[in-house]
Design a protein around this motif. Structure first.
Motif, PDB file in Angstrom:
ATOM      1  N   GLY A  37       0.796  -1.217   0.000  1.00 11.73           N
ATOM      2  CA  GLY A  37       0.000   0.000   0.000  1.00 11.73           C
ATOM      3  C   GLY A  37       0.831   1.271   0.000  1.00 11.73           C
ATOM      4  O   GLY A  37       0.312   2.351   0.291  1.00 11.73           O
ATOM      5  N   ARG A  38       2.099   1.152  -0.328  1.00 15.91           N
ATOM      6  CA  ARG A  38       2.996   2.316  -0.363  1.00 15.91           C
ATOM      7  C   ARG A  38       3.051   2.892  -1.767  1.00 15.91           C
ATOM      8  O   ARG A  38       2.923   2.168  -2.750  1.00 15.91           O
ATOM      9  CB  ARG A  38       4.418   1.925   0.064  1.00 15.91           C
ATOM     10  CG  ARG A  38       4.512   1.396   1.463  1.00 15.91           C
ATOM     11  CD  ARG A  38       4.476   2.527   2.418  1.00 15.91           C
ATOM     12  NE  ARG A  38       4.571   2.047   3.792  1.00 15.91           N
ATOM     13  CZ  ARG A  38       4.325   2.803   4.812  1.00 15.91           C
ATOM     14  NH1 ARG A  38       3.966   4.050   4.646  1.00 15.91           N
ATOM     15  NH2 ARG A  38       4.416   2.330   6.023  1.00 15.91           N
ATOM     16  N   GLN A  39       3.289   4.192  -1.867  1.00 17.66           N
ATOM     17  CA  GLN A  39       3.431   4.835  -3.173  1.00 17.66           C
ATOM     18  C   GLN A  39       4.734   4.365  -3.813  1.00 17.66           C
ATOM     19  O   GLN A  39       5.674   3.997  -3.122  1.00 17.66           O
ATOM     20  CB  GLN A  39       3.353   6.365  -3.057  1.00 17.66           C
ATOM     21  CG  GLN A  39       4.450   7.030  -2.274  1.00 17.66           C
ATOM     22  CD  GLN A  39       5.716   7.266  -3.101  1.00 17.66           C
ATOM     23  OE1 GLN A  39       5.674   7.371  -4.319  1.00 17.66           O
ATOM     24  NE2 GLN A  39       6.843   7.343  -2.418  1.00 17.66           N
ATOM     25  N   THR A  40       4.788   4.410  -5.114  1.00 19.95           N
ATOM     26  CA  THR A  40       5.973   3.945  -5.844  1.00 19.95           C
ATOM     27  C   THR A  40       6.503   4.992  -6.827  1.00 19.95           C
ATOM     28  O   THR A  40       7.411   4.722  -7.589  1.00 19.95           O
ATOM     29  CB  THR A  40       5.653   2.649  -6.620  1.00 19.95           C
ATOM     30  OG1 THR A  40       4.592   2.907  -7.545  1.00 19.95           O
ATOM     31  CG2 THR A  40       5.281   1.518  -5.693  1.00 19.95           C
ATOM     32  N   GLY A  41       5.935   6.185  -6.800  1.00 18.52           N
ATOM     33  CA  GLY A  41       6.326   7.210  -7.763  1.00 18.52           C
ATOM     34  C   GLY A  41       7.704   7.787  -7.518  1.00 18.52           C
ATOM     35  O   GLY A  41       8.443   8.060  -8.457  1.00 18.52           O
ATOM     36  N   LEU A  42       8.064   7.998  -6.239  1.00 21.85           N
ATOM     37  CA  LEU A  42       9.377   8.546  -5.928  1.00 21.85           C
ATOM     38  C   LEU A  42       9.844   8.010  -4.589  1.00 21.85           C
ATOM     39  O   LEU A  42       9.052   7.596  -3.755  1.00 21.85           O
ATOM     40  CB  LEU A  42       9.344  10.077  -5.922  1.00 21.85           C
ATOM     41  CG  LEU A  42       8.370  10.768  -4.968  1.00 21.85           C
ATOM     42  CD1 LEU A  42       9.052  11.118  -3.662  1.00 21.85           C
ATOM     43  CD2 LEU A  42       7.848  12.028  -5.622  1.00 21.85           C
ATOM     44  N   VAL A  43      11.146   7.999  -4.416  1.00 21.33           N
ATOM     45  CA  VAL A  43      11.729   7.466  -3.188  1.00 21.33           C
ATOM     46  C   VAL A  43      11.378   8.388  -2.024  1.00 21.33           C
ATOM     47  O   VAL A  43      11.651   9.586  -2.069  1.00 21.33           O
ATOM     48  CB  VAL A  43      13.267   7.346  -3.335  1.00 21.33           C
ATOM     49  CG1 VAL A  43      13.899   6.940  -2.009  1.00 21.33           C
ATOM     50  CG2 VAL A  43      13.624   6.345  -4.426  1.00 21.33           C
ATOM     51  N   ASP A  44      10.752   7.798  -0.993  1.00 22.17           N
ATOM     52  CA  ASP A  44      10.447   8.562   0.219  1.00 22.17           C
ATOM     53  C   ASP A  44      11.018   7.892   1.473  1.00 22.17           C
ATOM     54  O   ASP A  44      10.832   8.389   2.573  1.00 22.17           O
ATOM     55  CB  ASP A  44       8.940   8.796   0.366  1.00 22.17           C
ATOM     56  CG  ASP A  44       8.148   7.513   0.540  1.00 22.17           C
ATOM     57  OD1 ASP A  44       8.740   6.422   0.722  1.00 22.17           O
ATOM     58  OD2 ASP A  44       6.910   7.591   0.492  1.00 22.17           O
ATOM     59  N   LEU A  45      11.717   6.784   1.292  1.00 14.89           N
ATOM     60  CA  LEU A  45      12.390   6.067   2.379  1.00 14.89           C
ATOM     61  C   LEU A  45      11.465   5.661   3.515  1.00 14.89           C
ATOM     62  O   LEU A  45      11.899   5.428   4.635  1.00 14.89           O
ATOM     63  CB  LEU A  45      13.573   6.877   2.912  1.00 14.89           C
ATOM     64  CG  LEU A  45      14.640   7.243   1.873  1.00 14.89           C
ATOM     65  CD1 LEU A  45      15.768   8.031   2.511  1.00 14.89           C
ATOM     66  CD2 LEU A  45      15.177   6.010   1.167  1.00 14.89           C
ATOM     67  N   GLU A  46      10.191   5.567   3.235  1.00 10.00           N
ATOM     68  CA  GLU A  46       9.203   5.150   4.231  1.00 10.00           C
ATOM     69  C   GLU A  46       8.690   3.770   3.847  1.00 10.00           C
ATOM     70  O   GLU A  46       8.128   3.594   2.767  1.00 10.00           O
ATOM     71  CB  GLU A  46       8.034   6.141   4.250  1.00 10.00           C
ATOM     72  CG  GLU A  46       6.968   5.814   5.277  1.00 10.00           C
ATOM     73  CD  GLU A  46       7.375   6.184   6.689  1.00 10.00           C
ATOM     74  OE1 GLU A  46       7.531   5.272   7.510  1.00 10.00           O
ATOM     75  OE2 GLU A  46       7.526   7.382   6.955  1.00 10.00           O
ATOM     76  N   PHE A  47       8.952   2.805   4.722  1.00 12.76           N
ATOM     77  CA  PHE A  47       8.375   1.480   4.484  1.00 12.76           C
ATOM     78  C   PHE A  47       7.812   0.926   5.783  1.00 12.76           C
ATOM     79  O   PHE A  47       6.617   0.834   5.946  1.00 12.76           O
ATOM     80  CB  PHE A  47       9.401   0.526   3.848  1.00 12.76           C
ATOM     81  CG  PHE A  47       8.772  -0.732   3.339  1.00 12.76           C
ATOM     82  CD1 PHE A  47       7.944  -0.711   2.220  1.00 12.76           C
ATOM     83  CD2 PHE A  47       8.970  -1.928   3.986  1.00 12.76           C
ATOM     84  CE1 PHE A  47       7.331  -1.875   1.756  1.00 12.76           C
ATOM     85  CE2 PHE A  47       8.367  -3.097   3.533  1.00 12.76           C
ATOM     86  CZ  PHE A  47       7.555  -3.064   2.421  1.00 12.76           C
ATOM     87  N   THR A  48       8.686   0.623   6.746  1.00 13.25           N
ATOM     88  CA  THR A  48       8.192   0.099   8.027  1.00 13.25           C
ATOM     89  C   THR A  48       7.976   1.205   9.061  1.00 13.25           C
ATOM     90  O   THR A  48       7.306   0.986  10.058  1.00 13.25           O
ATOM     91  CB  THR A  48       9.187  -0.918   8.630  1.00 13.25           C
ATOM     92  OG1 THR A  48      10.395  -0.234   8.971  1.00 13.25           O
ATOM     93  CG2 THR A  48       9.469  -2.056   7.662  1.00 13.25           C
TER      94      THR A  48
END
Length: 146
Positions: A68-79
């Motif tokens: 459910g994470r965005q994939t357009g640009l790197v935001d370094l947010e996962f966990t």
């Protein structure tokens, strides 16, 4: 007020502001923490005003998408671990913004090396914001003591 009384008032005010410095730095640190987290994890920005980058690995894009994470640009947010480990730390009268988890520190440094850009340092705008905020807090204190 006599010149002597005025001089005494200034000395007292300076002493009060000096006593407040650790708390003022803590407030400035919290502002910096919030602004940096917003830039890195919400806006995907580096410290120089650009973007961190784009996701290139099809496997990682798929994993992010499935989570459910965005994939357009790197935001370094996962966990959320890296975001959570960036904290204001007070040690005596000094205040630091630090990555408090060793694993996340290595992750952050690896991102900067891989992408060849500063990410986890304050941007010029963030430094100016904190400086202005601290100036305002000090001015409020000084005016409040008079």
């Amino acid at each position: 007020m006599t010149p002597q009384e005025f001089a005494k008032k200034i000395q007292t005010t300076v002493a009060k502001v000096e006593r407040d410095v650790p708390n003022l730095l803590l407030l400035g640190g919290k502002l910096l923490e919030g602004e940096m987290k917003q830039r890195i994890f919400n806006q995907g920005g580096d410290a120089d005003g650009g973007k961190i980058g784009k996701y290139k690995s099809k496997q990682w894009i798929q994993k992010r998408s499935e989570s459910g994470r965005q994939t357009g640009l790197v935001d370094l947010e996962f966990t959320g671990s890296l975001r959570d480990s960036i904290q204001v730390v007070k040690s005596g009268n000094e205040v630091f913004l630090a990555i408090t988890n060793a694993t996340d520190y290595v992750k952050a440094k690896g991102q900067e090396q891989r992408r060849k850009k500063p990410i986890f340092i304050p941007s010029a705008e963030e430094r100016t914001d904190v400086e202005n905020y601290l100036n305002d807090l000090i001015s409020e204190r000084v005016l409040g003591y008079f």
